[in-house]
Design an enzyme around this catalytic site. Structure first.
Site, short mmCIF file in Angstrom:
data_model
loop_
_atom_site.label_atom_id
_atom_site.label_comp_id
_atom_site.label_asym_id
_atom_site.label_seq_id
_atom_site.Cartn_x
_atom_site.Cartn_y
_atom_site.Cartn_z
N LYS A 102 -72.03 -83.33 -40.17
CA LYS A 102 -73.42 -83.80 -40.30
C LYS A 102 -73.52 -84.97 -41.28
CE LYS A 102 -75.57 -79.21 -39.68
NZ LYS A 102 -76.23 -78.10 -40.40
N HIS A 160 -84.86 -70.87 -44.77
CA HIS A 160 -83.91 -70.72 -45.88
C HIS A 160 -84.55 -69.94 -47.03
CE1 HIS A 160 -82.16 -74.78 -44.41
NE2 HIS A 160 -81.25 -73.85 -44.12
N ARG A 165 -79.75 -66.83 -37.12
CA ARG A 165 -81.01 -66.92 -36.39
C ARG A 165 -80.79 -66.41 -34.97
NH1 ARG A 165 -81.52 -73.10 -37.85
NH2 ARG A 165 -79.37 -72.80 -37.21
N SER A 220 -83.17 -77.31 -39.83
CA SER A 220 -83.41 -78.56 -40.56
C SER A 220 -83.41 -79.74 -39.59
CB SER A 220 -82.35 -78.77 -41.64
OG SER A 220 -82.44 -77.74 -42.59
O1 PNS Z 1 -76.12 -75.46 -43.41
P1 PNS Z 1 -74.79 -75.70 -42.76
O2 PNS Z 1 -74.64 -77.15 -42.37
O3 PNS Z 1 -74.50 -74.76 -41.62
O4 PNS Z 1 -73.69 -75.40 -43.91
C1 PNS Z 1 -72.33 -75.47 -43.59
C2 PNS Z 1 -71.46 -75.30 -44.86
C3 PNS Z 1 -71.75 -76.41 -45.86
C4 PNS Z 1 -71.74 -73.95 -45.50
C5 PNS Z 1 -69.99 -75.33 -44.35
O5 PNS Z 1 -69.75 -76.52 -43.65
C6 PNS Z 1 -68.96 -75.17 -45.47
O6 PNS Z 1 -68.68 -74.05 -45.86
N1 PNS Z 1 -68.43 -76.31 -45.99
C7 PNS Z 1 -67.47 -76.31 -47.06
C8 PNS Z 1 -66.08 -76.66 -46.54
C9 PNS Z 1 -65.34 -75.43 -46.05
O7 PNS Z 1 -65.09 -74.48 -46.77
N2 PNS Z 1 -64.98 -75.46 -44.77
C10 PNS Z 1 -64.28 -74.39 -44.12
C11 PNS Z 1 -65.24 -73.42 -43.47
S1 PNS Z 1 -64.36 -72.23 -42.50
#
Ligand code: PNS
Length: 161
Positions: free
Chosen positions: A41, A17, A90, A128
């Site tokens: 998660k 990150h 990645r 992570s």
């Molecule tokens: O590090 P991660 O777990 O891949 O992050 C995922 C994250 C938090 C960026 C994603 O789940 C997110 O954007 N959550 C906010 C809710 C949202 O907008 N959901 C629709 C995505 S299409």
């Protein structure tokens, strides 16, 4: 020059990150690294703990700030005045899920572009989740985590005994 949001769970922030944050800081005028909720998660660290680690990691870059958000990412990005969402990509295994999210986000907010940045190849297989697994088993993580995160992980697992 654009404002960019780099969202993620950051549970915890890894050197992968941090590598993406460094690349973003060089590329965009302002970068908002923001802790969001991934409904799939259950986090190990609280949002406040994750923010504290991110603040330390982001301290070297004056154009990077740290924040958190609830709800839809695109609404949050709009509220920040961002026109770019940054995602780290990645291995190929990330691609399908990230592609799906990027296209859904584009559908919701057509003027916000998702930009994928690749971390240095030494972090390509880092996540992570694997960090937490190795941390729980007290393995060596010094090469994969900022020093303050290694300590935070040790403290977290010691407090869970
Ligand atoms: O590090 P991660 O777990 O891949 O992050 C995922 C994250 C938090 C960026 C994603 O789940 C997110 O954007 N959550 C906010 C809710 C949202 O907008 N959901 C629709 C995505 S299409």
């Amino acid at each position: 020059m654009a404002v960019a949001v780099y969202p993620g769970s950051f549970d915890p922030v890894t050197s992968g990150h941090a590598d993406v944050i460094a690349r973003s800081a060089r590329t965009f005028e302002e970068v908002v690294v923001s802790v969001g909720r991934n409904s799939g998660k259950t986090p190990l660290f609280s949002v406040d703990e994750r923010l504290e680690m991110l603040r330390e990691v982001c301290a070297p870059w004056p154009n990077v700030r740290v924040d958190s958000f609830d709800g839809m990412l695109v609404n949050y990005a709009r509220a920040c005045g961002a026109t770019v969402i940054i995602k780290g990509l990645r291995a190929v295994s990330d691609f399908e899920y990230e592609f799906q999210m990027a296209l859904m986000n584009r559908h919701q907010a057509p003027t916000i572009e998702t930009v994928f940045l690749m971390p240095d190849e030494k972090y390509v297989y880092l996540s992570s989740s694997i960090i937490k697994e190795v941390g729980r088993l007290k393995g060596d993580l010094a090469k994969f985590l900022p020093q303050e995160v290694v300590k935070a992980l040790r403290r977290k697992f010691a407090s869970q005994l």
